[in-house]
Design a protein around this motif. Structure first.
Motif, PDB file in Angstrom:
ATOM      1  N   THR A 156       0.831  -1.212   0.000  1.00  0.00           N
ATOM      2  CA  THR A 156       0.000   0.000   0.000  1.00  0.00           C
ATOM      3  C   THR A 156       0.860   1.254   0.000  1.00  0.00           C
ATOM      4  N   LEU A 157       1.877   1.277   0.863  1.00  0.00           N
ATOM      5  CA  LEU A 157       2.726   2.462   0.954  1.00  0.00           C
ATOM      6  C   LEU A 157       3.511   2.680  -0.334  1.00  0.00           C
ATOM      7  N   ALA A 158       3.989   1.605  -0.947  1.00  0.00           N
ATOM      8  CA  ALA A 158       4.718   1.746  -2.208  1.00  0.00           C
ATOM      9  C   ALA A 158       3.841   2.361  -3.283  1.00  0.00           C
ATOM     10  N   ALA A 159       2.575   1.945  -3.360  1.00  0.00           N
ATOM     11  CA  ALA A 159       1.663   2.517  -4.343  1.00  0.00           C
ATOM     12  C   ALA A 159       1.433   3.997  -4.069  1.00  0.00           C
ATOM     13  N   GLN A 160       1.266   4.355  -2.803  1.00  0.00           N
ATOM     14  CA  GLN A 160       1.100   5.772  -2.450  1.00  0.00           C
ATOM     15  C   GLN A 160       2.343   6.570  -2.819  1.00  0.00           C
ATOM     16  N   ALA A 161       3.511   6.031  -2.491  1.00  0.00           N
ATOM     17  CA  ALA A 161       4.751   6.758  -2.742  1.00  0.00           C
ATOM     18  C   ALA A 161       5.001   6.965  -4.229  1.00  0.00           C
ATOM     19  N   LEU A 183       9.279  -0.255  -5.133  1.00  0.00           N
ATOM     20  CA  LEU A 183       9.506   1.109  -5.626  1.00  0.00           C
ATOM     21  C   LEU A 183      10.327   1.129  -6.915  1.00  0.00           C
ATOM     22  N   HIS A 184      10.993   0.023  -7.217  1.00  0.00           N
ATOM     23  CA  HIS A 184      11.773  -0.081  -8.455  1.00  0.00           C
ATOM     24  C   HIS A 184      11.071  -0.942  -9.500  1.00  0.00           C
ATOM     25  N   GLY A 185       9.789  -1.212  -9.282  1.00  0.00           N
ATOM     26  CA  GLY A 185       9.005  -1.939 -10.273  1.00  0.00           C
ATOM     27  C   GLY A 185       9.175  -3.436 -10.251  1.00  0.00           C
ATOM     28  N   GLU A 186       9.741  -3.981  -9.185  1.00  0.00           N
ATOM     29  CA  GLU A 186      10.015  -5.407  -9.107  1.00  0.00           C
ATOM     30  C   GLU A 186       8.929  -6.134  -8.315  1.00  0.00           C
ATOM     31  N   ALA A 227       4.430 -10.264   2.101  1.00  0.00           N
ATOM     32  CA  ALA A 227       4.002  -9.526   0.910  1.00  0.00           C
ATOM     33  C   ALA A 227       4.332 -10.331  -0.335  1.00  0.00           C
ATOM     34  N   VAL A 228       3.336 -10.492  -1.194  1.00  0.00           N
ATOM     35  CA  VAL A 228       3.512 -11.215  -2.447  1.00  0.00           C
ATOM     36  C   VAL A 228       2.846 -10.411  -3.553  1.00  0.00           C
ATOM     37  N   GLY A 229       3.574 -10.125  -4.629  1.00  0.00           N
ATOM     38  CA  GLY A 229       2.980  -9.423  -5.753  1.00  0.00           C
ATOM     39  C   GLY A 229       3.850  -8.306  -6.264  1.00  0.00           C
ATOM     40  N   ARG A 230       3.279  -7.486  -7.125  1.00  0.00           N
ATOM     41  CA  ARG A 230       3.961  -6.318  -7.662  1.00  0.00           C
ATOM     42  C   ARG A 230       2.918  -5.256  -7.947  1.00  0.00           C
ATOM     43  N   LEU A 231       3.363  -4.064  -8.276  1.00  0.00           N
ATOM     44  CA  LEU A 231       2.461  -2.953  -8.555  1.00  0.00           C
ATOM     45  C   LEU A 231       2.391  -2.696 -10.051  1.00  0.00           C
ATOM     46  N   ASP A 232       1.198  -2.494 -10.538  1.00  0.00           N
ATOM     47  CA  ASP A 232       0.998  -2.184 -11.950  1.00  0.00           C
ATOM     48  C   ASP A 232       1.067  -0.676 -12.133  1.00  0.00           C
ATOM     49  N   VAL A 285      11.449   6.986 -11.924  1.00  0.00           N
ATOM     50  CA  VAL A 285      12.476   7.193 -10.898  1.00  0.00           C
ATOM     51  C   VAL A 285      11.873   6.805  -9.561  1.00  0.00           C
ATOM     52  N   ALA A 286      12.550   5.961  -8.818  1.00  0.00           N
ATOM     53  CA  ALA A 286      12.058   5.559  -7.503  1.00  0.00           C
ATOM     54  C   ALA A 286      12.329   6.661  -6.484  1.00  0.00           C
ATOM     55  N   PRO A 287      11.425   6.854  -5.521  1.00  0.00           N
ATOM     56  CA  PRO A 287      11.698   7.832  -4.458  1.00  0.00           C
ATOM     57  C   PRO A 287      12.896   7.418  -3.626  1.00  0.00           C
TER      58      PRO A 287
END
Length: 302
Positions: free
Chosen positions: A72-77, A126-129, A140-145, A150-152
């Motif tokens: 959740t935080l990665a998606a927000q960031a 945050l790096h798309g992995e 945590a399992v998965g990735r963000l679409d 640039v990662a924060p």
């Protein structure tokens, strides 16, 4: 050259934050960082501010990790990063047992282990992995679409040796509060720098939050801080760094006095290895305005 930013830790709302960003940008400061309090959501405010005032780096100091799953935080960031054209720094930390257990009802188990596991999830996301982590405190399992250009930058509110080593190995640095220059130079900088070097990472950012006031009455300013925030000295993490510095209470960390006193104190943080100071403006409106002028001149002078 040490960077100088502004720290907003009073739970300001959207319009106030935008005004503060305009003021900081106009003064030539490098950044504005917002605290996450039981009030407005800091990440939402950063996104609003980034859209309204482009050209100044924004950050959080800090977002507590226990209430926000790293997916959740990665998606927000990454959402904030998409609109923060001048850069976004995600400051995170475990917060304190009194808040996490007392107010939120989460178990504050093994905070150092929790942060290490949290970062092993957060940084790849945050790096798309993709991630597949089954830890003792984080699963945590998965990735963000989401597109990741640039990662924060990620900072950890690390004060003790274990947390500093974790921040050096897995994050981009640390962001601290209630830390004096001796503690920064003798403990924080060498510990996190050795950890980063051992992990093959770049030299870490060392971002120090400091309450500052140009005033003719420093005792009054410190007394106000003691009345409002004196309880923080009872938190174990803060108690440890105060003891390292030889201080008893958090108000002793405040930099207050003449222009010369303030300039000399802030330069000392640069001398001991801080890469950035976040100034929390204290005092009455006139004192805060004068303090901002002095800080801006110091930043301009380099």
């Amino acid at each position: 050259m040490m960077k100088i930013g502004l720290y907003l830790g009073d739970g300001s709302g959207p319009s106030t934050v935008v005004n503060e960003l305009l003021t900081a940008a106009g003064a030539g400061l490098d950044s504005v960082f917002l605290s996450q309090l039981p009030s407005w959501d800091a990440l939402t405010l950063v996104a609003i501010g980034a859209a309204a005032v482009p050209g100044i780096e924004l950050g959080t100091a800090v977002v507590p990790t226990y209430p926000r799953h790293p997916l959740t935080l990665a998606a927000q960031a990454l959402t904030v990063q998409a609109v923060a054209t001048a850069g976004f720094t995600l400051g995170i930390g475990p917060s304190h047992q009194q808040y996490i257990e007392g107010s939120l009802g989460y178990r504050y188990d093994h905070p150092a282990r929790h942060i290490r596991e949290y970062l092993t999830v957060l940084r790849p996301l945050l790096h798309g992995e993709a991630v597949d982590v089954h830890g003792e405190t984080v699963t945590a399992v998965g990735r963000l679409d989401l597109p990741v250009a640039v990662a924060p930058s990620v900072l950890v509110s690390a004060l003790g040796p274990v947390m500093l080593r974790t921040a050096g190995e897995l994050a981009d640095g640390t962001v601290t509060v209630w830390t004096g220059p001796r503690t920064v130079g003798d403990h924080i900088v060498p510990t996190i720098t050795r950890a980063a070097a051992g992990a093959g990472r770049p030299a870490p950012r060392v971002v120090i939050g400091v309450g500052v006031c140009v005033t003719t009455d420093p005792d009054r300013v410190r007394a106000e801080v003691a009345a409002q925030l004196g309880f923080a000295a009872d938190f174990p993490a803060y108690r440890a760094v105060l003891d390292r510095e030889g201080w008893s209470e958090v108000h002793e960390t405040v930099v207050a006095g003449t222009e010369e006193v303030v300039e000399r104190a802030l330069r000392r943080y640069a001398d001991v290895g801080a890469t950035e100071v976040l100034v929390n403006l204290l005092g009455d409106p006139r004192e805060r305005a004068r303090t901002l002028e002095v800080v801006a001149a110091l930043r301009s002078a380099g």
